[in-house]
Design a protein around this motif. Structure first.
Motif, PDB file in Angstrom:
ATOM      1  N   UNK A   1     -22.116   7.034 -55.708  1.00 44.20           N
ATOM      2  CA  UNK A   1     -22.589   8.256 -55.069  1.00 44.20           C
ATOM      3  C   UNK A   1     -24.125   8.285 -55.113  1.00 44.20           C
ATOM      4  N   UNK A   2     -24.739   8.686 -53.991  1.00 48.45           N
ATOM      5  CA  UNK A   2     -26.184   8.776 -53.896  1.00 48.45           C
ATOM      6  C   UNK A   2     -26.723   9.920 -54.760  1.00 48.45           C
ATOM      7  N   UNK A   3     -27.846   9.666 -55.431  1.00 47.75           N
ATOM      8  CA  UNK A   3     -28.524  10.717 -56.173  1.00 47.75           C
ATOM      9  C   UNK A   3     -29.436  11.498 -55.226  1.00 47.75           C
ATOM     10  N   UNK A   4     -29.951  12.635 -55.719  1.00 46.25           N
ATOM     11  CA  UNK A   4     -30.914  13.402 -54.927  1.00 46.25           C
ATOM     12  C   UNK A   4     -32.148  12.570 -54.632  1.00 46.25           C
ATOM     13  N   UNK A   5     -32.580  11.787 -55.603  1.00 46.81           N
ATOM     14  CA  UNK A   5     -33.732  10.897 -55.398  1.00 46.81           C
ATOM     15  C   UNK A   5     -33.485   9.969 -54.217  1.00 46.81           C
ATOM     16  N   UNK A   6     -32.349   9.302 -54.219  1.00 49.65           N
ATOM     17  CA  UNK A   6     -32.060   8.321 -53.174  1.00 49.65           C
ATOM     18  C   UNK A   6     -31.888   8.977 -51.812  1.00 49.65           C
ATOM     19  N   UNK A   7     -31.277  10.157 -51.775  1.00 48.95           N
ATOM     20  CA  UNK A   7     -31.097  10.855 -50.497  1.00 48.95           C
ATOM     21  C   UNK A   7     -32.439  11.239 -49.891  1.00 48.95           C
ATOM     22  N   UNK A   8     -33.329  11.783 -50.712  1.00 50.38           N
ATOM     23  CA  UNK A   8     -34.657  12.159 -50.228  1.00 50.38           C
ATOM     24  C   UNK A   8     -35.444  10.933 -49.782  1.00 50.38           C
ATOM     25  N   UNK A   9     -35.343   9.861 -50.553  1.00 48.35           N
ATOM     26  CA  UNK A   9     -36.025   8.607 -50.223  1.00 48.35           C
ATOM     27  C   UNK A   9     -35.555   8.083 -48.871  1.00 48.35           C
ATOM     28  N   UNK A  10     -34.257   8.040 -48.656  1.00 45.77           N
ATOM     29  CA  UNK A  10     -33.702   7.462 -47.430  1.00 45.77           C
ATOM     30  C   UNK A  10     -34.065   8.267 -46.195  1.00 45.77           C
ATOM     31  N   UNK A  11     -34.196   9.564 -46.333  1.00 46.49           N
ATOM     32  CA  UNK A  11     -34.556  10.387 -45.189  1.00 46.49           C
ATOM     33  C   UNK A  11     -35.909   9.973 -44.622  1.00 46.49           C
ATOM     34  N   UNK A  12     -36.898   9.785 -45.498  1.00 44.90           N
ATOM     35  CA  UNK A  12     -38.231   9.390 -45.047  1.00 44.90           C
ATOM     36  C   UNK A  12     -38.246   7.929 -44.604  1.00 44.90           C
ATOM     37  N   UNK A  13     -37.510   7.073 -45.304  1.00 44.23           N
ATOM     38  CA  UNK A  13     -37.459   5.660 -44.927  1.00 44.23           C
ATOM     39  C   UNK A  13     -36.911   5.499 -43.511  1.00 44.23           C
ATOM     40  N   UNK A  14     -35.845   6.199 -43.188  1.00 39.74           N
ATOM     41  CA  UNK A  14     -35.259   6.104 -41.848  1.00 39.74           C
ATOM     42  C   UNK A  14     -36.227   6.621 -40.790  1.00 39.74           C
ATOM     43  N   UNK A  15     -36.931   7.693 -41.100  1.00 40.28           N
ATOM     44  CA  UNK A  15     -37.907   8.232 -40.155  1.00 40.28           C
ATOM     45  C   UNK A  15     -39.014   7.215 -39.883  1.00 40.28           C
ATOM     46  N   UNK A  16     -39.500   6.583 -40.951  1.00 45.42           N
ATOM     47  CA  UNK A  16     -40.553   5.588 -40.784  1.00 45.42           C
ATOM     48  C   UNK A  16     -40.092   4.374 -39.989  1.00 45.42           C
ATOM     49  N   UNK A  17     -38.881   3.908 -40.245  1.00 46.49           N
ATOM     50  CA  UNK A  17     -38.347   2.766 -39.510  1.00 46.49           C
ATOM     51  C   UNK A  17     -38.193   3.085 -38.026  1.00 46.49           C
ATOM     52  N   UNK A  18     -37.743   4.299 -37.726  1.00 46.70           N
ATOM     53  CA  UNK A  18     -37.610   4.702 -36.325  1.00 46.70           C
ATOM     54  C   UNK A  18     -38.970   4.686 -35.637  1.00 46.70           C
ATOM     55  N   UNK A  19     -39.988   5.145 -36.341  1.00 44.96           N
ATOM     56  CA  UNK A  19     -41.333   5.161 -35.788  1.00 44.96           C
ATOM     57  C   UNK A  19     -41.841   3.744 -35.537  1.00 44.96           C
ATOM     58  N   UNK A  20     -41.577   2.842 -36.484  1.00 47.14           N
ATOM     59  CA  UNK A  20     -42.071   1.470 -36.385  1.00 47.14           C
ATOM     60  C   UNK A  20     -41.231   0.601 -35.453  1.00 47.14           C
ATOM     61  N   UNK A  21     -39.992   0.999 -35.194  1.00 50.88           N
ATOM     62  CA  UNK A  21     -39.150   0.255 -34.269  1.00 50.88           C
ATOM     63  C   UNK A  21     -38.371  -0.893 -34.867  1.00 50.88           C
ATOM     64  N   UNK A  22     -38.231  -0.933 -36.208  1.00 53.65           N
ATOM     65  CA  UNK A  22     -37.451  -1.983 -36.845  1.00 53.65           C
ATOM     66  C   UNK A  22     -36.006  -1.535 -37.013  1.00 53.65           C
ATOM     67  N   UNK A  23     -35.096  -2.476 -36.921  1.00 56.76           N
ATOM     68  CA  UNK A  23     -33.676  -2.201 -37.093  1.00 56.76           C
ATOM     69  C   UNK A  23     -33.182  -2.912 -38.350  1.00 56.76           C
ATOM     70  N   UNK A  24     -32.743  -2.121 -39.346  1.00 51.44           N
ATOM     71  CA  UNK A  24     -32.251  -2.690 -40.593  1.00 51.44           C
ATOM     72  C   UNK A  24     -30.833  -2.212 -40.853  1.00 51.44           C
ATOM     73  N   UNK A  25     -29.972  -3.080 -41.420  1.00 50.20           N
ATOM     74  CA  UNK A  25     -28.611  -2.657 -41.739  1.00 50.20           C
ATOM     75  C   UNK A  25     -28.598  -1.620 -42.852  1.00 50.20           C
ATOM     76  N   UNK A  26     -27.549  -0.821 -42.889  1.00 49.16           N
ATOM     77  CA  UNK A  26     -27.431   0.226 -43.896  1.00 49.16           C
ATOM     78  C   UNK A  26     -27.465  -0.354 -45.306  1.00 49.16           C
ATOM     79  N   UNK A  27     -26.905  -1.538 -45.473  1.00 50.96           N
ATOM     80  CA  UNK A  27     -26.901  -2.157 -46.798  1.00 50.96           C
ATOM     81  C   UNK A  27     -28.323  -2.425 -47.284  1.00 50.96           C
TER      82      UNK A  27
END
Length: 254
Positions: A1-27
């Motif tokens: 189960x994801x912790x609050x730390x990891x959930x908050x981290x992933x939200x910003x990481x996904x936003x940054x990746x969308x901005x940069x245009x890179x495609x990474x697998x969920x794993x």
């Protein structure tokens, strides 16, 4: 189960990746979240970073590290680094693994060497690699000047990279001796680089490099500007470089 730390981290990481245009697998994203939490857990006793909030860590360490992919991508390669071919890369002065370990998680075919002279930080890197189950990674608790004179590493890499390590004339003496002819050295810098480039012309000439490309990157709104300076290795580095540990910083090649 994801912790609050990891959930908050992933939200910003996904936003940054969308901005940069890179495609990474969920794993890969989940592995980055585990790695970030490990940095946070170890930070109190090792002082790995001053950036400890999950959102800031995602932006200023992980998204920032991923911008370096732009320096390595060939025109025919897809925007999914998981599909890119092998490359032998050395990250000099990697600290807690930025950018090298982040790039490895995005680009699994990397054959990565992490060079970190602080033994405690090198031990952290070993623990992180083990916890994440990664292969194809070598960790060297040595000075870059020593590694650059080691025949097992000298001019053996397709690329080298460094982030926030030293001014450019010093940095090139760390990076270029490790690169094979035809390979590249990547310096991750801020937006104001003209003076550093001007000061580094003698180092380029002496060490066998030339400035091939400058990437001024588009950025998510929460990050400072970043410039990637890409140097091509066009001639062998003379045997006397790099000089003894500490000398490049004391007497830069200007």
């Amino acid at each position: 189960m994801m912790t609050t730390f990891e959930t908050s981290f992933l939200s910003v990481l996904r936003e940054g990746l969308a901005w940069l245009g890179w495609s990474l697998p969920e794993s890969a994203l989940e592995a980055m979240a585990r790695y970030a939490r490990m940095v946070w857990e170890w930070n109190e006793r090792l002082n790995l970073t001053a950036i400890v909030e999950p959102e800031a860590m995602a932006a200023r360490h992980f998204v920032d590290s991923l911008t370096a992919l732009q320096a390595f991508r060939e025109p025919a390669w897809p925007p999914a680094p998981a599909e890119w071919p092998p490359c032998r890369l050395a990250d000099v002065g990697t600290g807690a693994g930025f950018p090298g370990l982040v790039l490895k998680l995005a680009w699994p075919a990397l054959e990565l060497t992490l060079i970190e002279s602080t033994v405690k930080k090198a031990r952290f890197l070993e623990a992180a690699v083990h916890r994440l189950g990664l292969e194809g990674i070598t960790i060297l608790a040595r000075r870059a000047e020593e590694v650059g004179q080691d025949p097992a590493h000298r001019e053996r890499y397709d690329g080298t990279i460094a982030r926030a390590v030293a001014e450019l004339p010093v940095l090139l003496e760390y990076l270029l001796p490790l690169v094979r002819i035809g390979g590249i050295a990547v310096a991750m810098k801020g937006a104001e680089v003209e003076e550093e480039i001007a000061a580094a012309h003698r180092a380029m000439d002496l060490l066998g490099g030339r400035l091939r490309n400058r990437c001024d990157l588009a950025w998510p709104p929460y990050l400072s500007p970043r410039t990637l300076l890409v140097f091509e290795k066009i001639a062998p580095t003379p045997a006397k470089y790099p000089r003894r540990p500490g000398i490049p910083e004391k007497r830069p090649l200007r």
